[in-house]
Design an enzyme around this catalytic site. Structure first.
Site, mmCIF file in Angstrom:
data_model
loop_
_atom_site.group_PDB
_atom_site.id
_atom_site.type_symbol
_atom_site.label_atom_id
_atom_site.label_comp_id
_atom_site.label_asym_id
_atom_site.label_seq_id
_atom_site.Cartn_x
_atom_site.Cartn_y
_atom_site.Cartn_z
ATOM 1 N N ARG A 29 0.911 -1.269 -0.058
ATOM 2 C CA ARG A 29 0.070 0.050 0.072
ATOM 3 C C ARG A 29 0.861 1.262 0.044
ATOM 4 O O ARG A 29 1.855 1.258 0.570
ATOM 5 C CB ARG A 29 -0.761 0.137 1.374
ATOM 6 C CG ARG A 29 -2.153 -0.124 1.107
ATOM 7 C CD ARG A 29 -3.041 0.213 2.067
ATOM 8 N NE ARG A 29 -2.958 -0.302 3.371
ATOM 9 C CZ ARG A 29 -3.563 -0.812 4.364
ATOM 10 N NH1 ARG A 29 -4.787 -1.287 3.997
ATOM 11 N NH2 ARG A 29 -3.025 -1.260 5.659
ATOM 12 N N GLU A 78 13.309 -16.865 25.704
ATOM 13 C CA GLU A 78 13.461 -15.552 25.047
ATOM 14 C C GLU A 78 13.709 -14.412 26.372
ATOM 15 O O GLU A 78 13.222 -14.631 27.327
ATOM 16 C CB GLU A 78 12.321 -15.174 23.881
ATOM 17 C CG GLU A 78 12.194 -15.860 23.111
ATOM 18 C CD GLU A 78 10.958 -15.305 22.211
ATOM 19 O OE1 GLU A 78 11.102 -14.746 21.130
ATOM 20 O OE2 GLU A 78 9.751 -15.393 22.615
ATOM 21 N N LYS A 86 17.191 -23.104 10.338
ATOM 22 C CA LYS A 86 18.405 -22.831 11.013
ATOM 23 C C LYS A 86 19.529 -24.248 10.709
ATOM 24 O O LYS A 86 19.022 -25.161 10.561
ATOM 25 C CB LYS A 86 18.035 -22.863 12.449
ATOM 26 C CG LYS A 86 17.480 -21.656 12.987
ATOM 27 C CD LYS A 86 17.029 -21.671 14.341
ATOM 28 C CE LYS A 86 16.447 -20.430 14.870
ATOM 29 N NZ LYS A 86 17.228 -19.186 14.717
ATOM 30 N N HIS A 91 7.154 -23.764 16.010
ATOM 31 C CA HIS A 91 8.313 -23.985 16.120
ATOM 32 C C HIS A 91 8.829 -25.244 17.229
ATOM 33 O O HIS A 91 9.546 -26.098 16.643
ATOM 34 C CB HIS A 91 9.003 -22.831 16.881
ATOM 35 C CG HIS A 91 8.814 -21.520 16.188
ATOM 36 N ND1 HIS A 91 8.781 -21.588 14.677
ATOM 37 C CD2 HIS A 91 8.757 -20.216 16.436
ATOM 38 C CE1 HIS A 91 8.691 -20.257 14.200
ATOM 39 N NE2 HIS A 91 8.383 -19.670 15.400
ATOM 40 N N ASP A 124 1.756 -19.096 19.458
ATOM 41 C CA ASP A 124 2.979 -18.301 18.770
ATOM 42 C C ASP A 124 4.047 -19.236 18.583
ATOM 43 O O ASP A 124 4.968 -18.855 17.701
ATOM 44 C CB ASP A 124 3.214 -17.276 19.571
ATOM 45 C CG ASP A 124 4.145 -15.986 18.876
ATOM 46 O OD1 ASP A 124 3.625 -15.831 17.734
ATOM 47 O OD2 ASP A 124 5.075 -15.631 19.400
#
Ligand code: NAD
Length: 483
Positions: A51, A216, A182, A240, A235
């Protein structure tokens, strides 16, 4: 040993959402690195479609800035920046309307490899897919790349798969899970299936348990509003962690080819036993004197969303009968680390005096911050003084053997985008895999929702909630240190 760079064929890659955060932070700096490495040929073009009428020059300036800001380019690589930028094009497009599609159709060279990266909200996938076809842009060989989140439950994932499959064949759809890109994740397969040594031990007879940790130190950052509707289970775990679990647990595929590998991963997901409520711990980080709580970060003072999950899972098949898989992931923890640890059983009998014989062999695969592998083994402590045993990590990062080529090693996004251009789907999730993963996680999430489950609080900078410690301590085991 210098890593070999095999250039891909010339291509036209369209990035829908080419001005967005993901494109600027990851995709374009990654492509620039592949360009510098000589993998992206001179005839290739990248077309940002988004956009906003910023024009070709405006787009090129934006991406030049993004590469400098997020790509950490070396002085040598900056020599190539002008040439890379010259390969960038821009089309102002209205994904839900007609604006820009005619221009895009004219720009695309259909005789080359065509790839379309959907770096936009999933609610726009259907519109893009339909217009790529109604404007006769996508060829039957064209590839589309879609980002996570792929749905928020089984029903929505099915709906997304349906929308995409109306326009594209499964062989054209590349669902990204960047963990699969990875280096060490692929090394895991090389170690398992390229050596005789490990596979005979890779089962319930020799393995005590497996731990998968994705810790994290960051909180929800600027993604608070999105994250609060998602949580760690959707998430991180559904994609993962489950992908990592599949690679550890799968049977050897007959060939290293996309469907053979994905068939085996799917069998693992389908063999996962439903998880009992007392085998799951949800957590949410709490405020300390100096740091904000999850609720403050997410700007939702009544949020019950989890920023941490720990699960004890079981795979119901012969290979893994009785072997627990402990999974955990969380935000604002003590350290940033992603690790898979295969903990072998204790010796059946020790010929040595007690002390070191209690230790178990551990194969630890580190995904971040530094990719590498170690194998903890027991050896004799050097020197006189009798047979004293010590437990030491055997470093298998291969850095010495292969040399340090961290500069030329592609990061996960770069590798996966090059795989798309090459037409290799091995490291991408197939539609049925994603659905099967939701089928396993949905009942866990539904059970929380049904009983208004309140997450256990944990301190910022800790290793997670106390209950997560108890989850594994009850079994006479301990989590590996988060460091
Ligand atoms: P963003 O909001 O920063 O960018 C969105 C992009 O889409 C912009 O370029 C915008 O111009 C374009 N866009 C939106 N609506 C449009 C329309 N109607 N017509 C044309 N263009 C339109 O989003 P983002 O953070 O880059 O994320 C993109 C996708 O990637 C999302 O699905 C997100 O969940 C996923 N993702 C992002 C990250 C990340 O680190 N940002 C990580 C993993 C997955």
């Amino acid at each position: 040993m210098v890593s070999r760079v095999i250039p891909v064929e010339p291509f036209d890659l369209v990035i829908f959402g080419g001005t967005g955060d993901l494109a600027r932070r990851k995709i374009l700096p990654g492509l620039f690195r592949r360009f510098c490495a000589g993998q992206m040929p001179a005839g290739a073009r990248i077309i940002g479609a988004a956009r906003g009428d910023i024009g070709q020059q405006g787009y090129q300036d934006m991406i030049r800035g993004a590469i400098n800001e997020f790509g950490a380019p070396s002085a040598e690589s900056l020599v190539h920046l002008d040439a890379f930028i010259a390969q960038l094009h821009y089309v102002a497009i209205d994904i839900c309307g007609d604006g820009g599609w005619g221009e895009l159709a004219k720009l695309i060279r259909k005789d080359l490899v065509n790839a379309y990266y959907f770096s936009v909200a999933p609610s726009l996938f259907g519109d893009i897919a339909a217009r790529l076809n109604s404007w006769d842009i996508a060829t039957p060989e064209a590839r589309i790349v879609v980002e996570k989140p792929f749905g928020r439950d089984l029903q929505s994932a099915k709906a997304l798969n349906k929308v995409l499959s109306q326009q594209f064949d499964e062989s054209q759809i590349y669902r990204i899970d960047h963990y699969l890109g990875k280096e060490t994740v692929q090394n895991l397969m090389a170690v398992r299936f390229g050596n005789l040594l490990f596979e005979p031990l890779w089962n319930a007879q020799y393995i005590d348990h497996i731990q998968i940790t994705v810790a994290e130190t960051v909180g929800v950052g600027g993604r608070g509003a999105y994250y609060d509707t998602s949580g760690a289970m959707r998430d991180m775990v559904q994609n993962h962690l489950m992908q990592l679990l599949c690679l550890i647990a799968m049977e050897p595929p007959s060939h290293f080819d996309p469907d053979a590998v994905r068939d085996e991963k799917l069998k693992v997901i389908r063999s996962l036993a439903p998880v009992a409520a007392h085998h799951v711990v949800r957590g949410q980080y709490d405020a300390t004197a100096t740091t904000a709580s999850y609720r403050t970060d997410a700007e939702n003072p009544r949020s019950f969303t989890e920023s941490y999950v720990a699960i004890k899972a079981h795979i119901e098949n012969w290979r893994w009968a009785g072997v627990p898989f402990y999974l955990r992931t969380g935000k604002k923890l003590k350290a940033r680390t992603s690790e898979i640890a295969i903990v072998f059983k204790k010796l059946p009998h020790s010929i040595f005096e007690k002390s070191a014989d209690e230790k178990q062999n551990v194969l630890a695969i580190q995904l971040q911050p530094n990719e590498g592998m170690t194998l903890d083994v027991t050896i004799k402590e050097p020197g006189p003084g009798g047979m004293r045993l010590v437990h030491v990590p055997l470093d298998m990062t291969f850095a010495d053997a292969l040399g340090d080529h961290s500069e030329d090693t592609p990061d996960a996004y770069e590798r996966l985008i090059m795989d798309v251009i090459r037409g290799d789907q091995t490291l991408f999730m197939r539609g049925d895999e994603v659905e099967a993963a939701w089928k396993w996680t949905d009942p866990i999430i539904e059970a929380w929702e049904a009983r208004n489950d309140v997450p256990k609080l944990y301190d910022v900078g800790s290793a997670g909630p106390e209950d997560a410690m108890a989850l594994i301590h009850r079994d006479g085991r301990r989590w590996r240190e988060v460091k």
